[in-house]
Design a protein around this motif. Structure first.
Motif, PDB file in Angstrom:
ATOM      1  N   MET A  62       0.824  -1.206   0.000  1.00  0.00           N
ATOM      2  CA  MET A  62       0.000   0.000   0.000  1.00  0.00           C
ATOM      3  C   MET A  62       0.860   1.259   0.000  1.00  0.00           C
ATOM      4  SD  MET A  62      -3.060  -1.124   2.625  1.00  0.00           S
ATOM      5  CE  MET A  62      -3.842   0.483   2.569  1.00  0.00           C
ATOM      6  N   THR A  63       1.981   1.225   0.752  1.00  0.00           N
ATOM      7  CA  THR A  63       2.882   2.384   0.776  1.00  0.00           C
ATOM      8  C   THR A  63       3.477   2.647  -0.594  1.00  0.00           C
ATOM      9  OG1 THR A  63       3.430   1.967   3.105  1.00  0.00           O
ATOM     10  CG2 THR A  63       4.959   3.327   1.835  1.00  0.00           C
ATOM     11  N   VAL A  64       3.925   1.582  -1.261  1.00  0.00           N
ATOM     12  CA  VAL A  64       4.506   1.728  -2.603  1.00  0.00           C
ATOM     13  C   VAL A  64       3.440   2.228  -3.586  1.00  0.00           C
ATOM     14  CG1 VAL A  64       5.527   0.500  -4.547  1.00  0.00           C
ATOM     15  CG2 VAL A  64       6.301   0.004  -2.223  1.00  0.00           C
ATOM     16  N   ALA A  65       2.257   1.618  -3.527  1.00  0.00           N
ATOM     17  CA  ALA A  65       1.192   2.008  -4.454  1.00  0.00           C
ATOM     18  C   ALA A  65       0.755   3.455  -4.232  1.00  0.00           C
ATOM     19  CB  ALA A  65      -0.003   1.072  -4.301  1.00  0.00           C
ATOM     20  N   ASP A  66       0.733   3.892  -2.979  1.00  0.00           N
ATOM     21  CA  ASP A  66       0.293   5.256  -2.687  1.00  0.00           C
ATOM     22  C   ASP A  66       1.266   6.318  -3.190  1.00  0.00           C
ATOM     23  OD1 ASP A  66      -2.002   4.342  -1.497  1.00  0.00           O
ATOM     24  OD2 ASP A  66      -1.256   4.486   0.557  1.00  0.00           O
ATOM     25  N   SER A  67       2.531   5.961  -3.368  1.00  0.00           N
ATOM     26  CA  SER A  67       3.513   6.938  -3.863  1.00  0.00           C
ATOM     27  C   SER A  67       3.872   6.733  -5.327  1.00  0.00           C
ATOM     28  CB  SER A  67       4.794   6.854  -3.020  1.00  0.00           C
ATOM     29  OG  SER A  67       5.365   5.554  -3.099  1.00  0.00           O
ATOM     30  N   LEU A  68       3.391   5.643  -5.926  1.00  0.00           N
ATOM     31  CA  LEU A  68       3.794   5.305  -7.285  1.00  0.00           C
ATOM     32  C   LEU A  68       3.294   6.315  -8.311  1.00  0.00           C
ATOM     33  CD1 LEU A  68       5.403   3.049  -8.664  1.00  0.00           C
ATOM     34  CD2 LEU A  68       3.257   1.839  -9.051  1.00  0.00           C
ATOM     35  N   ASP A  69       2.101   6.873  -8.108  1.00  0.00           N
ATOM     36  CA  ASP A  69       1.558   7.827  -9.075  1.00  0.00           C
ATOM     37  C   ASP A  69       2.438   9.067  -9.176  1.00  0.00           C
ATOM     38  OD1 ASP A  69       0.897   8.490  -6.487  1.00  0.00           O
ATOM     39  OD2 ASP A  69      -1.208   8.951  -6.896  1.00  0.00           O
ATOM     40  N   ARG A  70       2.903   9.597  -8.038  1.00  0.00           N
ATOM     41  CA  ARG A  70       3.763  10.779  -8.063  1.00  0.00           C
ATOM     42  C   ARG A  70       5.128  10.476  -8.671  1.00  0.00           C
ATOM     43  NH1 ARG A  70       2.857  11.739  -1.889  1.00  0.00           N
ATOM     44  NH2 ARG A  70       2.330   9.556  -2.169  1.00  0.00           N
ATOM     45  N   MET A  71       5.675   9.308  -8.329  1.00  0.00           N
ATOM     46  CA  MET A  71       6.977   8.935  -8.869  1.00  0.00           C
ATOM     47  C   MET A  71       6.925   8.803 -10.395  1.00  0.00           C
ATOM     48  SD  MET A  71       8.050   6.102  -6.000  1.00  0.00           S
ATOM     49  CE  MET A  71       9.434   5.529  -6.973  1.00  0.00           C
ATOM     50  N   MET A  72       5.887   8.152 -10.905  1.00  0.00           N
ATOM     51  CA  MET A  72       5.794   7.947 -12.352  1.00  0.00           C
ATOM     52  C   MET A  72       5.441   9.244 -13.072  1.00  0.00           C
ATOM     53  SD  MET A  72       4.130   4.117 -12.591  1.00  0.00           S
ATOM     54  CE  MET A  72       4.400   4.023 -14.362  1.00  0.00           C
ATOM     55  N   LEU A  73       4.674  10.111 -12.427  1.00  0.00           N
ATOM     56  CA  LEU A  73       4.408  11.419 -13.018  1.00  0.00           C
ATOM     57  C   LEU A  73       5.691  12.232 -13.134  1.00  0.00           C
ATOM     58  CD1 LEU A  73       1.051  12.675 -11.475  1.00  0.00           C
ATOM     59  CD2 LEU A  73       1.606  12.570 -13.901  1.00  0.00           C
ATOM     60  N   GLY A  74       6.505  12.203 -12.077  1.00  0.00           N
ATOM     61  CA  GLY A  74       7.765  12.933 -12.107  1.00  0.00           C
ATOM     62  C   GLY A  74       8.682  12.432 -13.198  1.00  0.00           C
ATOM     63  N   ALA A  75       8.738  11.099 -13.357  1.00  0.00           N
ATOM     64  CA  ALA A  75       9.600  10.515 -14.382  1.00  0.00           C
ATOM     65  C   ALA A  75       9.057  10.773 -15.785  1.00  0.00           C
ATOM     66  CB  ALA A  75       9.750   9.015 -14.143  1.00  0.00           C
ATOM     67  N   GLY A  76       7.739  10.794 -15.935  1.00  0.00           N
ATOM     68  CA  GLY A  76       7.154  10.900 -17.269  1.00  0.00           C
ATOM     69  C   GLY A  76       6.833  12.301 -17.728  1.00  0.00           C
ATOM     70  N   MET A  77       6.533  13.220 -16.777  1.00  0.00           N
ATOM     71  CA  MET A  77       6.065  14.550 -17.189  1.00  0.00           C
ATOM     72  C   MET A  77       6.846  15.697 -16.567  1.00  0.00           C
ATOM     73  SD  MET A  77       1.905  14.007 -17.240  1.00  0.00           S
ATOM     74  CE  MET A  77       1.675  15.516 -18.151  1.00  0.00           C
ATOM     75  N   GLY A  78       7.604  15.442 -15.504  1.00  0.00           N
ATOM     76  CA  GLY A  78       8.401  16.506 -14.906  1.00  0.00           C
ATOM     77  C   GLY A  78       7.825  17.020 -13.600  1.00  0.00           C
ATOM     78  N   ALA A  79       8.663  17.787 -12.870  1.00  0.00           N
ATOM     79  CA  ALA A  79       8.328  18.226 -11.523  1.00  0.00           C
ATOM     80  C   ALA A  79       7.117  19.147 -11.485  1.00  0.00           C
ATOM     81  CB  ALA A  79       9.536  18.919 -10.894  1.00  0.00           C
ATOM     82  N   ARG A  80       6.945  20.001 -12.520  1.00  0.00           N
ATOM     83  CA  ARG A  80       5.828  20.942 -12.504  1.00  0.00           C
ATOM     84  C   ARG A  80       4.484  20.211 -12.433  1.00  0.00           C
ATOM     85  NH1 ARG A  80       4.430  24.158 -17.789  1.00  0.00           N
ATOM     86  NH2 ARG A  80       6.714  24.203 -17.906  1.00  0.00           N
TER      87      ARG A  80
END
Length: 488
Positions: free
Chosen positions: A238-256
């Motif tokens: 659950m901890t990994v899944a709860d942070s995965l969306d932000r991590m993949m957004l950062g990798a795919g679209m950038g910090a903004r």
């Protein structure tokens, strides 16, 4: 659902809201006194310590499960045996974690925090205090599990709130009176944790009537590991899944775009206070009950959560964009509001899935709930990748929503409670949320949208009372009391 559960839900909700408020209020004085850089380092240090919560190994929840059964059957010897076995296991793993953070903290600070040599030196001086913080936290979780296992939530939340005050105010006072540096603030914070842990431990011993120190029992420790290991797996996935969306957004679209996503997400997750308070109340109660009675309480809890949480979710959906515009400006509001609306529905589903997960775990089948998380995680990662690459921010939010729906359906099926009535009730309330989404999107004027949202929320309350016998009983009882007061 008896009045005792409702009273405990209210106590737990208050216990979650007050510490959150205290934490928010003390942030500006900390930043003003310590500066942005030192405050950021402290946040990173406590994040690092938070990672060591894995060393609990699920023992606190396992102890809560076993103590709730023994306490309900008035088996004082079993309570004492479970308590001390969990205590020593967590103390040992906490001591190991303390040694790890003492030896690895310097490496983490030097290579992963990007701080000045002066701040790095201050962290080095604070490392002994950080090492002590790990075993203190580990045994405090056992104390909390023991008190909650006995369903003494008033005692737990009183101590928890007092501990939060100590943790927030004592370091602030030390920075003002001694020196505004990291070693002083961290030392004061650890002392605050120690004081809070001692108070919590004394309360746990009094609640369970324990007067003597005992060593761990092998058979009890083995049972705790068998239960706690699967609870740990659930917590990690659950901890990994709860942070995965932000991590993949950062990798795919950038910090903004992470900012556009995280701001509404952090706001929306505050709604979790209601289902979290219910979940904290239900786990020990369902652990102590036989399966048939536990199923009945879980079904009633789902109806209660729908009735209470759906109007809140409707209100959040229609006020989200106007609030974001005032709070963080039109740019973030324009990107974040559509995301936040999807996430509100996801939080609503996650709250209901949490009730069925607690039912499964409390009835000695935590492995089933853990396996759901293990199967779900790679599927969710693939769905996130597809959603972000094709649709950007809305794709990430839609993936979170599908994950929540998957959790709800699978856990409801695994719980094996009578699901037809529950599913019908869920879809009825979900239709109200769909109407709220339509209002938020199609009525551009905030005043009209909020007015329509209020009408929709009131209609949902009427629907809940009209279709749920449990709520009709509560409504009759409330009207009867009001009439008696008017007569008097």
């Amino acid at each position: 659902m008896d009045k005792g559960i409702l009273r405990n839900v209210a106590i737990n909700l208050f216990g979650l809201v007050l510490p959150t408020f205290v934490s928010l209020v003390t942030v500006p004085p900390y930043i003003k006194m310590l500066g942005v850089d030192r405050y950021g380092v402290i946040a990173l240090v406590w994040t690092l310590i938070g990672y060591f919560s894995v060393l609990d190994l699920g023992m606190s929840m396992a102890a809560q499960n076993q103590i709730s059964k023994a306490y309900a059957s008035k088996d004082a010897e079993a309570c004492e045996r479970v308590f001390w076995s969990a205590f020593w296991l967590n103390f040992i793993t906490g001591a190991v974690g303390g040694l790890l953070i003492y030896s690895g903290g310097a490496l983490y600070t030097a290579y992963f925090t990007h701080v000045t040599p002066e701040l790095r030196h201050e962290v080095y001086l604070a490392l002994p205090w950080l090492a002590v913080a790990i075993p203190i936290a580990n045994v405090s979780w056992v104390f909390a599990g023991a008190i909650n296992g006995a369903e003494r939530f008033g005692i737990y939340n009183t101590n928890q709130t007092l501990g939060t005050f100590l943790f927030q105010l004592l370091p602030l006072g030390a920075a003002w009176a001694i020196a505004p540096n990291l070693q002083t603030v961290i030392a004061a914070a650890v002392l605050a944790r120690l004081l809070a842990g001692l108070l919590l431990g004394r309360a746990a011993l009094r609640v369970l009537g324990i007067k003597h120190v005992r060593g761990p029992r092998f058979d009890t420790s083995k049972a705790l590991f068998n239960f706690g290991g699967w609870m740990l797996v659930s917590s990690l996935t659950m901890t990994v899944a709860d942070s995965l969306d932000r991590m993949m957004l950062g990798a795919g679209m950038g910090a903004r775009f992470v900012t556009y996503y995280t701001v509404p997400q952090n706001l929306v997750t505050r709604l979790n206070l209601v289902p979290n308070a219910l979940g904290r109340t239900l786990f020990p109660r369902l652990s102590a009950l036989h399966r048939e009675h536990a199923d009945e309480i879980a079904a009633q809890s789902l109806q209660f959560l729908n009735a209470v949480f759906t109007p809140v979710a409707i209100g959040a959906i229609v006020v989200l964009e106007p609030f974001l515009r005032v709070w963080v400006g039109p740019v973030i509001a324009g990107h974040g509001a559509p995301v936040g609306r999807f996430l509100i529905v996801a939080v609503w589903l996650i709250g209901q899935a949490g009730v069925t997960r607690i039912l499964i775990q409390s009835q000695n089948n935590p492995a089933a709930a853990a396996r759901v998380g293990l199967v779900e995680l790679p599927l969710y990662a693939g769905l996130l990748w597809l959603g972000i690459s094709r649709f950007g921010l809305p794709g990430a939010a839609a993936a979170v929503l599908f994950r929540a729906l998957f959790d709800y359906v699978v856990l409801l099926w695994l719980s094996r409670i009578h699901s037809r009535t529950i599913v019908v009730d869920m879809f009825a309330h979900l239709s109200f949320l769909a109407a709220a989404l339509a209002i938020a999107w199609w009525l551009p004027d905030a005043i009209y949208a909020i007015g329509a949202g209020v009408v929709l929320a009131l209609a949902n309350c009427v629907w809940s009372v009209a279709t749920t016998p449990l709520l009709r009983g509560y409504a009759r009882s409330l009207l009867f009391r009001l009439n008696l007061r008017k007569s008097a």
